[in-house]
Scaffold this motif. Structure first.
Motif, mmCIF file in Angstrom:
data_model
loop_
_atom_site.group_PDB
_atom_site.id
_atom_site.type_symbol
_atom_site.label_atom_id
_atom_site.label_comp_id
_atom_site.label_asym_id
_atom_site.label_seq_id
_atom_site.Cartn_x
_atom_site.Cartn_y
_atom_site.Cartn_z
ATOM 1 N N MET A 1 37.473 32.724 28.790
ATOM 2 C CA MET A 1 37.031 33.790 29.673
ATOM 3 C C MET A 1 37.279 33.353 31.117
ATOM 4 O O MET A 1 37.045 32.209 31.470
ATOM 5 N N GLU A 2 37.726 34.289 31.920
ATOM 6 C CA GLU A 2 38.072 34.000 33.316
ATOM 7 C C GLU A 2 36.853 34.126 34.229
ATOM 8 O O GLU A 2 35.901 34.842 33.920
ATOM 9 N N ASN A 3 36.932 33.470 35.364
ATOM 10 C CA ASN A 3 35.937 33.602 36.418
ATOM 11 C C ASN A 3 36.128 34.974 37.081
ATOM 12 O O ASN A 3 37.248 35.333 37.463
ATOM 13 N N THR A 4 35.046 35.719 37.214
ATOM 14 C CA THR A 4 35.109 37.079 37.751
ATOM 15 C C THR A 4 35.749 37.123 39.130
ATOM 16 O O THR A 4 36.632 37.947 39.392
ATOM 17 N N MET A 5 35.331 36.238 40.016
ATOM 18 C CA MET A 5 35.845 36.274 41.383
ATOM 19 C C MET A 5 37.302 35.816 41.441
ATOM 20 O O MET A 5 38.055 36.252 42.317
ATOM 21 N N SER A 6 37.727 34.972 40.520
ATOM 22 C CA SER A 6 39.137 34.579 40.456
ATOM 23 C C SER A 6 40.004 35.781 40.056
ATOM 24 O O SER A 6 41.091 35.976 40.601
ATOM 25 N N ARG A 37 38.753 46.720 30.552
ATOM 26 C CA ARG A 37 39.051 47.617 29.434
ATOM 27 C C ARG A 37 40.370 47.216 28.763
ATOM 28 O O ARG A 37 40.482 47.221 27.537
ATOM 29 N N GLU A 38 41.347 46.839 29.579
ATOM 30 C CA GLU A 38 42.645 46.409 29.031
ATOM 31 C C GLU A 38 42.474 45.167 28.155
ATOM 32 O O GLU A 38 43.065 45.056 27.092
ATOM 33 N N SER A 39 41.652 44.236 28.591
ATOM 34 C CA SER A 39 41.395 43.039 27.797
ATOM 35 C C SER A 39 40.710 43.399 26.475
ATOM 36 O O SER A 39 41.053 42.866 25.425
ATOM 37 N N LEU A 40 39.773 44.316 26.529
ATOM 38 C CA LEU A 40 39.106 44.774 25.311
ATOM 39 C C LEU A 40 40.092 45.478 24.388
ATOM 40 O O LEU A 40 40.019 45.354 23.163
ATOM 41 N N GLU A 45 38.109 41.294 23.389
ATOM 42 C CA GLU A 45 37.185 40.396 24.095
ATOM 43 C C GLU A 45 37.227 40.710 25.583
ATOM 44 O O GLU A 45 38.276 41.089 26.115
ATOM 45 N N PRO A 46 36.102 40.521 26.274
ATOM 46 C CA PRO A 46 36.109 40.734 27.719
ATOM 47 C C PRO A 46 36.959 39.691 28.435
ATOM 48 O O PRO A 46 37.072 38.552 27.976
ATOM 49 N N LEU A 47 37.520 40.083 29.561
ATOM 50 C CA LEU A 47 38.314 39.181 30.389
ATOM 51 C C LEU A 47 37.404 38.251 31.182
ATOM 52 O O LEU A 47 37.713 37.086 31.397
ATOM 53 N N PHE A 48 36.257 38.775 31.622
ATOM 54 C CA PHE A 48 35.275 38.018 32.400
ATOM 55 C C PHE A 48 33.892 38.485 31.971
ATOM 56 O O PHE A 48 33.750 39.509 31.313
#
Length: 151
Positions: A1-6, A37-40, A45-48
């Protein structure tokens, strides 16, 4: 999972490269929503892990909102684009190519068509920001309804 701010910074960098200016707040929230949404849609799975809230103009991330309130957007922020994976950069590029040139108000209108946003707004007046989180399960419904366009 990525960092939201990144992820937000990577999107802002893409916008800056194309337009020579930093992204406005409304556009940022909506592009972050469409990236999630694209990641889902592709990964289920959520991106962040940040939570969207159903505000009157569409989904809002409080972490991103806080960044915009501290200073003028992402101006002067560190280039964190390299801190997201190559896969994430590709996903963000697809989202940016599809939605990045739309006006913030058009993006807001698109987000108002989303089931997850409508569910979070249930029982609220239009002018209320609300403080109800968008359900990840409802966002997955939105992802399933979106036709997959791989470009």
């Amino acid at each position: 999972m990525e960092n939201t701010m990144s992820v937000a910074t990577a999107l802002d960098n893409m916008f800056y490269e194309k337009n020579g200016k930093h992204m406005d707040e409304m556009r940022m929230h909506k592009l972050m929503y469409f990236a999630q949404r694209e990641s889902l849609m592709y990964n289920n799975e959520p991106l962040f892990d940040a939570i969207f809230y159903g505000w009157k103009y569409g989904p809002v991330l409080k972490e991103v909102r806080s960044e915009f309130k501290k200073k003028s957007g992402f101006e002067g922020s560190l280039n964190l684009q390299s801190q997201v994976s190559k896969y994430t950069r590709g996903l963000l590029r697809r989202v940016f190519n599809r939605y990045g040139s739309l006006s913030p108000w058009k993006l807001s209108a698109l987000s108002h068509e989303e089931f997850s946003w409508k569910m979070a707004r249930s029982g609220l007046y239009y002018e209320d920001n609300g403080n109800i989180a968008l359900s990840l399960a409802a966002m997955k419904v939105d992802a399933q309804r979106e036709p997959m366009n791989r470009k």
